[in-house]
Write a protein that holds these residues in place. Structure first.
Motif, PDB file in Angstrom:
ATOM      1  N   ASP A 191      53.489  22.118  53.681  1.00  0.00           N
ATOM      2  CA  ASP A 191      53.996  20.795  54.058  1.00  0.00           C
ATOM      3  C   ASP A 191      53.401  19.680  53.200  1.00  0.00           C
ATOM      4  O   ASP A 191      53.218  18.548  53.678  1.00  0.00           O
ATOM      5  CB  ASP A 191      53.870  20.531  55.567  1.00  0.00           C
ATOM      6  CG  ASP A 191      52.448  20.284  56.042  1.00  0.00           C
ATOM      7  OD1 ASP A 191      51.516  20.781  55.376  1.00  0.00           O
ATOM      8  OD2 ASP A 191      52.281  19.588  57.058  1.00  0.00           O
ATOM      9  N   ASP A 197      45.743  19.581  50.611  1.00  0.00           N
ATOM     10  CA  ASP A 197      45.254  20.969  50.565  1.00  0.00           C
ATOM     11  C   ASP A 197      46.398  21.980  50.509  1.00  0.00           C
ATOM     12  O   ASP A 197      46.204  23.115  50.071  1.00  0.00           O
ATOM     13  CB  ASP A 197      44.240  21.272  51.669  1.00  0.00           C
ATOM     14  CG  ASP A 197      44.815  21.284  53.059  1.00  0.00           C
ATOM     15  OD1 ASP A 197      45.809  20.579  53.306  1.00  0.00           O
ATOM     16  OD2 ASP A 197      44.250  21.999  53.913  1.00  0.00           O
ATOM     17  N   ASP A 198      47.604  21.568  50.894  1.00  0.00           N
ATOM     18  CA  ASP A 198      48.772  22.449  50.688  1.00  0.00           C
ATOM     19  C   ASP A 198      49.043  22.624  49.196  1.00  0.00           C
ATOM     20  O   ASP A 198      49.327  23.733  48.721  1.00  0.00           O
ATOM     21  CB  ASP A 198      50.019  21.837  51.330  1.00  0.00           C
ATOM     22  CG  ASP A 198      49.913  21.697  52.834  1.00  0.00           C
ATOM     23  OD1 ASP A 198      49.299  20.717  53.292  1.00  0.00           O
ATOM     24  OD2 ASP A 198      50.422  22.576  53.548  1.00  0.00           O
ATOM     25  N   THR A 204      51.348  26.911  55.685  1.00  0.00           N
ATOM     26  CA  THR A 204      50.245  25.951  55.800  1.00  0.00           C
ATOM     27  C   THR A 204      50.713  24.607  56.363  1.00  0.00           C
ATOM     28  O   THR A 204      50.008  23.607  56.237  1.00  0.00           O
ATOM     29  CB  THR A 204      49.548  25.753  54.440  1.00  0.00           C
ATOM     30  OG1 THR A 204      50.514  25.271  53.498  1.00  0.00           O
ATOM     31  CG2 THR A 204      48.929  27.035  53.933  1.00  0.00           C
ATOM     32  N   GLY A 205      51.895  24.593  56.952  1.00  0.00           N
ATOM     33  CA  GLY A 205      52.373  23.426  57.679  1.00  0.00           C
ATOM     34  C   GLY A 205      52.911  23.897  59.021  1.00  0.00           C
ATOM     35  O   GLY A 205      52.690  25.049  59.404  1.00  0.00           O
ATOM     36  N   ASN A 245      49.375  21.132  63.105  1.00  0.00           N
ATOM     37  CA  ASN A 245      50.560  21.903  62.693  1.00  0.00           C
ATOM     38  C   ASN A 245      51.281  22.489  63.908  1.00  0.00           C
ATOM     39  O   ASN A 245      52.512  22.563  63.945  1.00  0.00           O
ATOM     40  CB  ASN A 245      50.182  23.036  61.735  1.00  0.00           C
ATOM     41  CG  ASN A 245      49.816  22.524  60.358  1.00  0.00           C
ATOM     42  OD1 ASN A 245      50.145  21.392  60.004  1.00  0.00           O
ATOM     43  ND2 ASN A 245      49.120  23.346  59.585  1.00  0.00           N
ATOM     44  N   ASP A 288      44.096  24.882  54.758  1.00  0.00           N
ATOM     45  CA  ASP A 288      45.148  25.683  54.112  1.00  0.00           C
ATOM     46  C   ASP A 288      44.557  26.598  53.043  1.00  0.00           C
ATOM     47  O   ASP A 288      45.073  27.693  52.782  1.00  0.00           O
ATOM     48  CB  ASP A 288      46.197  24.754  53.481  1.00  0.00           C
ATOM     49  CG  ASP A 288      46.828  23.831  54.519  1.00  0.00           C
ATOM     50  OD1 ASP A 288      46.569  24.021  55.720  1.00  0.00           O
ATOM     51  OD2 ASP A 288      47.566  22.913  54.111  1.00  0.00           O
TER      52      ASP A 288
HETATM   53 CA    CA Z   1      49.224  21.605  55.587  1.00  0.00          CA
END
Ligand code: CA
Ligand code: AGV
Length: 323
Positions: free
Chosen positions: A12, A16-17, A128-129, A176, A248
């Motif tokens: 997302d 860090d994504d 990761t979202g 999340n 993430d």
């Molecule tokens: Ca994320």
């Protein structure tokens, strides 16, 4: 030689994504089939542009990208969503083109469905979202659960408190999981092989000055770009809800970390979809579904692994990290 693990990466667009995308592309024995974007902790145009540039920078223009069209009911704060705009404003990213990377015309959840249908072997999904794209894909087509070998999801807070600080929330949920509580519940209940990487595990991995220094000491093109991205997170208010962690990043590391370096627990996890604890992921034998979560990791090992893989030249694939 072991064949590469096929992976779909849904992120997302947060700082860090994007760092996780860079890291994933450098891990050994991973075949990224596609990248999908959830328009959650980002503005999707920024996330798409940065994703295409990172794919270009690392020589991965063959990997397609698809943008999600679905949104959850609990939006992220606008300041957080705007923060990753800086990632495509750094000099290296400004100099990097984006237009060789194909953008799929279909929405992310539909692209995922067709990718799973045509996959010749079961696929690992790294998320990761929020879970909206995958939860929708599997709710619409439950038979695709068998095409997913496992889902590694940065989401939830099982035995620790959450990181949501909102007026109508009791603080028990992770962001999340909270953005789209129904998607969280649908994913947990879907029967897919789900491994959460919740705050229980990520709380041991704040972005520290010592970590940033070790990364900077590598003094390479990759470590410099990663260090610049992380530098934009140190202005956060120093309280639990605002501190930046390797959330993430840890989830991405799970795809390559030796089993001995982490503890995994399994139990019946339920998800609340109503106030004041919407998105809470809690143990409940009566209504929960059996899933697993990472409860603890060797934080020093993870940091060393991240510094190792996030250094070198953009074009090179590092050899496997041993420590
Ligand atoms: Ca994320
Ligand atoms: O809850 C952690 C998730 C991760 O996927 N995101 C950020 C990571 O990408 C939401 C989030 C929680 N606290 C935040 C977040 C903060 N202080 N700034 C930005 N995003």
């Amino acid at each position: 030689m072991t064949s590469a693990t096929p992976v779909i990466f849904d992120h997302d667009g947060g700082i860090d994504d994007l760092l996780s995308l860079l890291l994933l592309l450098r891990l050994p024995n991973i075949d990224v089939l596609g990248v999908t974007i959830t328009p959650a902790d980002c503005y999707p145009d920024d996330a798409l542009l940065s994703t295409r540039k990172i794919l270009t920078l690392t020589g991965n223009t063959h990997i397609p990208v698809s943008v999600g069209q679905l949104t959850g009911p609990n939006p992220f704060p606008p300041e957080w969503r705007a923060q990753p705009k800086m990632c495509h404003a750094t000099p290296v990213m400004l100099r990097t083109a984006h237009d060789s990377v194909k953008v799929e015309p279909t929405a992310a959840h539909e692209w995922m469905q067709s990718a799973l249908v045509s996959a010749s072997s079961p696929v690992t999904i790294l998320m990761t979202g929020p879970a909206t794209n995958l939860a929708t894909a599997l709710t619409q087509q439950p038979e695709l659960v068998s095409k997913v070998s496992k889902v590694v999801w940065m989401g939830g807070a099982v035995k620790v408190k959450g990181n949501v600080a909102m007026h109508d929330h009791d603080g028990s949920a992770e962001w999340n999981a909270y953005w789209d509580p129904k998607a969280t519940k649908n994913l947990v209940d879907s029967g897919v092989n789900l491994l959460l990487v919740p705050l229980d595990a990520t709380n041991d991995l704040p972005v520290s000055w010592d970590f940033l220094q070790k990364l900077a000491d590598r003094n390479t093109p990759v470590s410099d770009l990663a260090g610049q991205f992380w530098a934009s997170t140190v202005t956060a208010i120093p309280s639990y809800e605002f501190t930046y962690f390797l959330w993430d990043i840890l989830s991405t590391c799970i795809l390559a970390i030796p089993d001995a370096k982490l503890s995994i627990e399994t139990g019946q996890v339920a998800v609340s979809t109503t106030t004041p604890n919407a998105g809470q992921t809690y143990l409940c034998d009566e209504t929960g579904s059996q899933i697993s979560w990472v409860s603890k990791v060797d934080a020093d090992y993870v940091r060393a692994m991240v510094v190792y893989y996030l250094s070198g030249e953009f074009s090179e694939t590092p050899v496997t990290f041993v420590n």
